[in-house]
Design a protein around this motif. Structure first.
Motif, mmCIF file in Angstrom:
data_model
loop_
_atom_site.group_PDB
_atom_site.id
_atom_site.type_symbol
_atom_site.label_atom_id
_atom_site.label_comp_id
_atom_site.label_asym_id
_atom_site.label_seq_id
_atom_site.Cartn_x
_atom_site.Cartn_y
_atom_site.Cartn_z
ATOM 1 N N PRO A 245 -23.160 -10.139 -19.614
ATOM 2 C CA PRO A 245 -23.158 -9.234 -18.149
ATOM 3 C C PRO A 245 -22.950 -10.365 -16.854
ATOM 4 C CG PRO A 245 -24.786 -8.622 -19.652
ATOM 5 C CD PRO A 245 -24.378 -9.663 -20.447
ATOM 6 N N GLU A 246 -23.299 -11.495 -17.093
ATOM 7 C CA GLU A 246 -22.908 -12.162 -15.867
ATOM 8 C C GLU A 246 -21.662 -12.673 -15.758
ATOM 9 O OE1 GLU A 246 -25.147 -14.708 -19.111
ATOM 10 O OE2 GLU A 246 -25.237 -12.800 -18.096
ATOM 11 N N HIS A 247 -20.760 -12.349 -16.778
ATOM 12 C CA HIS A 247 -19.235 -12.935 -16.714
ATOM 13 C C HIS A 247 -18.545 -12.051 -16.333
ATOM 14 C CE1 HIS A 247 -20.727 -15.927 -20.327
ATOM 15 N NE2 HIS A 247 -20.901 -16.237 -19.147
ATOM 16 N N TYR A 248 -18.812 -10.735 -16.054
ATOM 17 C CA TYR A 248 -17.970 -9.718 -15.612
ATOM 18 C C TYR A 248 -18.530 -8.658 -14.682
ATOM 19 C CZ TYR A 248 -20.024 -5.995 -18.575
ATOM 20 O OH TYR A 248 -20.835 -5.292 -19.200
ATOM 21 N N SER A 249 -17.512 -7.978 -13.721
ATOM 22 C CA SER A 249 -18.210 -7.201 -12.886
ATOM 23 C C SER A 249 -17.432 -5.678 -13.109
ATOM 24 C CB SER A 249 -18.154 -7.756 -11.309
ATOM 25 O OG SER A 249 -18.852 -8.867 -11.172
ATOM 26 N N VAL A 250 -18.022 -4.641 -12.759
ATOM 27 C CA VAL A 250 -17.352 -3.187 -12.632
ATOM 28 C C VAL A 250 -17.124 -2.899 -11.135
ATOM 29 C CG1 VAL A 250 -17.345 -0.842 -13.171
ATOM 30 C CG2 VAL A 250 -18.134 -2.646 -14.880
ATOM 31 N N THR A 251 -16.160 -2.770 -10.906
ATOM 32 C CA THR A 251 -15.916 -2.265 -9.072
ATOM 33 C C THR A 251 -14.862 -1.111 -9.094
ATOM 34 O OG1 THR A 251 -13.999 -3.777 -8.898
ATOM 35 C CG2 THR A 251 -16.113 -4.837 -8.751
ATOM 36 N N PHE A 252 -14.894 -0.676 -7.971
ATOM 37 C CA PHE A 252 -13.986 0.654 -7.818
ATOM 38 C C PHE A 252 -13.014 0.448 -6.332
ATOM 39 C CE2 PHE A 252 -17.622 1.890 -9.956
ATOM 40 C CZ PHE A 252 -17.237 2.740 -10.967
ATOM 41 N N GLN A 253 -11.942 0.841 -6.446
ATOM 42 C CA GLN A 253 -10.939 0.462 -5.371
ATOM 43 C C GLN A 253 -10.433 1.786 -4.916
ATOM 44 O OE1 GLN A 253 -8.166 -1.125 -8.692
ATOM 45 N NE2 GLN A 253 -6.664 -0.472 -7.132
ATOM 46 N N SER A 254 -9.446 1.597 -4.056
ATOM 47 C CA SER A 254 -8.654 2.543 -3.341
ATOM 48 C C SER A 254 -9.454 3.729 -2.646
ATOM 49 C CB SER A 254 -7.869 3.410 -4.316
ATOM 50 O OG SER A 254 -7.173 2.535 -5.110
ATOM 51 N N ARG A 255 -10.379 3.166 -1.885
ATOM 52 C CA ARG A 255 -10.992 4.157 -0.997
ATOM 53 C C ARG A 255 -10.112 4.826 0.229
ATOM 54 N NH1 ARG A 255 -15.298 0.412 1.970
ATOM 55 N NH2 ARG A 255 -13.660 -1.086 1.550
ATOM 56 N N PHE A 256 -10.511 6.059 0.408
ATOM 57 C CA PHE A 256 -9.759 6.659 1.585
ATOM 58 C C PHE A 256 -10.780 7.467 2.457
ATOM 59 C CE2 PHE A 256 -7.914 10.800 2.855
ATOM 60 C CZ PHE A 256 -6.806 10.340 3.477
ATOM 61 N N GLY A 257 -10.634 7.228 3.719
ATOM 62 C CA GLY A 257 -11.457 7.971 4.713
ATOM 63 C C GLY A 257 -12.676 7.325 4.903
ATOM 64 N N LYS A 258 -13.630 7.940 5.478
ATOM 65 C CA LYS A 258 -14.998 7.144 5.875
ATOM 66 C C LYS A 258 -16.146 7.422 5.040
ATOM 67 C CE LYS A 258 -13.569 6.763 10.809
ATOM 68 N NZ LYS A 258 -13.760 6.909 12.163
ATOM 69 N N ALA A 259 -16.073 8.354 4.265
ATOM 70 C CA ALA A 259 -17.392 8.815 3.473
ATOM 71 C C ALA A 259 -17.620 7.774 2.397
ATOM 72 C CB ALA A 259 -16.681 10.034 2.556
ATOM 73 N N LYS A 260 -18.643 7.732 1.934
ATOM 74 C CA LYS A 260 -19.143 6.582 0.933
ATOM 75 C C LYS A 260 -18.577 7.000 -0.425
ATOM 76 C CE LYS A 260 -23.147 4.737 -1.287
ATOM 77 N NZ LYS A 260 -24.498 4.912 -1.578
ATOM 78 N N TRP A 261 -17.960 6.156 -1.194
ATOM 79 C CA TRP A 261 -17.418 6.151 -2.525
ATOM 80 C C TRP A 261 -18.130 5.419 -3.441
ATOM 81 C CZ3 TRP A 261 -11.275 7.355 -3.385
ATOM 82 C CH2 TRP A 261 -11.082 8.189 -2.603
ATOM 83 N N LEU A 262 -17.650 5.606 -4.629
ATOM 84 C CA LEU A 262 -18.598 4.966 -5.672
ATOM 85 C C LEU A 262 -18.450 3.190 -5.465
ATOM 86 C CD1 LEU A 262 -17.154 6.490 -8.903
ATOM 87 C CD2 LEU A 262 -19.222 6.868 -7.754
ATOM 88 N N GLU A 263 -19.501 2.655 -5.627
ATOM 89 C CA GLU A 263 -19.603 1.324 -5.383
ATOM 90 C C GLU A 263 -20.174 0.516 -6.688
ATOM 91 O OE1 GLU A 263 -21.118 0.958 -0.822
ATOM 92 O OE2 GLU A 263 -22.838 1.539 -2.164
ATOM 93 N N PRO A 264 -20.008 -0.824 -6.783
ATOM 94 C CA PRO A 264 -19.502 -1.724 -5.482
ATOM 95 C C PRO A 264 -17.774 -1.597 -5.344
ATOM 96 C CG PRO A 264 -19.986 -3.185 -7.638
ATOM 97 C CD PRO A 264 -20.116 -1.637 -7.754
ATOM 98 N N TYR A 265 -17.312 -2.016 -3.945
ATOM 99 C CA TYR A 265 -15.976 -1.810 -3.882
ATOM 100 C C TYR A 265 -15.460 -3.121 -4.257
ATOM 101 C CZ TYR A 265 -17.532 1.816 -0.799
ATOM 102 O OH TYR A 265 -18.315 2.925 -0.238
ATOM 103 N N THR A 266 -14.030 -3.005 -4.901
ATOM 104 C CA THR A 266 -13.222 -3.973 -5.412
ATOM 105 C C THR A 266 -13.144 -5.269 -4.408
ATOM 106 O OG1 THR A 266 -12.413 -2.659 -7.207
ATOM 107 C CG2 THR A 266 -11.260 -4.847 -6.630
ATOM 108 N N GLU A 267 -12.487 -5.002 -3.354
ATOM 109 C CA GLU A 267 -12.155 -6.013 -2.397
ATOM 110 C C GLU A 267 -13.136 -6.970 -2.034
ATOM 111 O OE1 GLU A 267 -9.994 -6.842 1.705
ATOM 112 O OE2 GLU A 267 -8.478 -5.696 0.397
ATOM 113 N N PRO A 268 -14.458 -6.189 -1.267
ATOM 114 C CA PRO A 268 -15.615 -6.889 -0.839
ATOM 115 C C PRO A 268 -16.243 -7.705 -2.014
ATOM 116 C CG PRO A 268 -15.646 -4.758 -0.042
ATOM 117 C CD PRO A 268 -14.481 -4.802 -0.919
#
Length: 367
Positions: A245-268
């Motif tokens: 588990p410490e060797h990988y992360s699951v993230t979500f990209q391509s946010r649009f608008g100001k609403a909260k999207w699935l996290e964690p976000y990829t770029e940050p």
């Protein structure tokens, strides 16, 4: 004068014609060219889908057409231009090639099927490709999305478009839908093999990021299974690769608008890895089966730059499955599973077809 009808004209019926099976292979879509006008047309269709933006149209359309499209179209066109090829949009190129290879794979297995690629938004449209399959004599059609993980924003939207087409048809083909294959063994193994080959050529990273397309957090709260299916794909892929588990992360990209999207976000998340002293990061996008704007530009350019500016030393984007033979075999096995029970491997008997035609003509059929 005959009354008008809400139904489309039927293709000519020729008695004795062998029944065929079609596979409609559906991807998201792409503008026709990397220009502001073409991108505006594409985004207008995409962002007007109530599956994608769950805001009442009376409220949403003035915002979309008055603010978002005028501001976003030119910026998005420049991004598309940065990944456009001499053959056109990468997404369209890969989707068409996957469809051809899928038909070849099924043909080698003895299946008599027609595979047609289509786009949910843009061209070729779902309706036009269903018309084409029907005109070719397809009486059974399997609808196969290019999305491994189910979401109401993607898979369900394809089903909506097929349903809209059916409402205009007098004679309907049999229809089947593939909803998900996020945990299909062949798909997971193809992903792992793709990553493994990259590591064989370039060495292993300090950390692997599995980036999936994002959707609004609200959809998860309302029962959309997408988040859970992404997590399962990631868990199975990590197990296939032997990652802790410490060797990988699951993230979500391509946010649009100001609403909260699935996290964690990829770029940050990638910036944080660099700031923590992680020297090399590899990013793979398991939810995308073909390279496109979101993988080549967003990950391969924007996220890469963010990682390096934040102090990272080495960044690798691992390409999508595209035309990988293991992926085509997995896609073929998936289609074969859902085609089960349809007579795709039965060769038509010319004498039986001729007899059927003669009987029909004798009873007054026109063709």
């Amino acid at each position: 004068m005959l009354p008008s009808t809400p139904f489309a004209a039927e293709p000519p019926l020729r008695h004795g014609q062998p029944a065929l099976t079609g596979v409609l292979y559906c991807n998201l879509g792409t503008p026709d060219e990397p220009t502001a006008a073409a991108v505006r047309q594409y985004l207008a269709e995409f962002l007007s889908d109530p599956r994608v933006v769950e805001i009442p149209q009376m409220v949403w359309q003035p915002i979309l057409r008055g603010a978002i499209l005028p501001l976003r179209s030119a910026k998005s066109a420049a991004k598309y231009a940065s990944i456009w090829t001499t053959e056109g949009s990468p997404l369209k190129i890969w989707t068409e090639k996957q469809a051809r290879l899928l038909q070849g794979w099924l043909g080698e297995r003895g299946h008599r099927v027609i595979v047609r690629p289509t786009m949910r938004y843009g061209k070729p449209s779902i309706a036009s490709q269903l018309d084409a399959l029907k005109s070719q004599g397809a009486t059974r059609i399997l609808v196969l999305p290019a999305y491994p993980q189910y979401s109401g924003t993607t898979t369900a939207s394809i089903i909506d478009a097929v349903g809209a087409w059916t409402r205009r048809q007098r004679s309907l083909p049999e229809l089947r839908f593939v909803n998900r294959y996020h945990d299909q063994r062949g798909y997971i193994k193809a992903l792992a093999a793709r990553i493994g080959r990259h590591w064989l050529d370039h060495g292993r990273p300090d950390h692997l990021v599995m980036s999936f397309h994002g959707v609004p957090e609200r959809t998860r709260d309302l029962g959309d299974p997408y988040f859970c299916e992404c997590q399962k794909t990631a868990r199975l892929l990590a197990g296939q690769l032997g990652l802790l588990p410490e060797h990988y992360s699951v993230t979500f990209q391509s946010r649009f608008g100001k609403a909260k999207w699935l996290e964690p976000y990829t770029e940050p998340s990638v910036r944080a890895l660099a700031q923590r002293g992680v020297g090399r990061v590899d990013v793979v996008c398991p939810g995308f089966t073909a390279d496109c704007l979101e993988t080549l530009e967003e990950i391969g350019q924007e996220v890469r730059d963010a990682f390096l500016v934040a102090g990272g030393k080495e960044f690798h984007y691992i390409p999508c499955l595209n035309d990988d033979p293991a992926w085509i075999a997995a896609l073929g096995a998936l289609a074969e599973q859902h085609l089960a029970g349809w007579p795709t491997q039965e060769a038509p008997k010319p004498e039986a077809l001729a007899a059927t035609r003669e009987r029909a003509l004798a009873m007054g059929a026109k063709q």
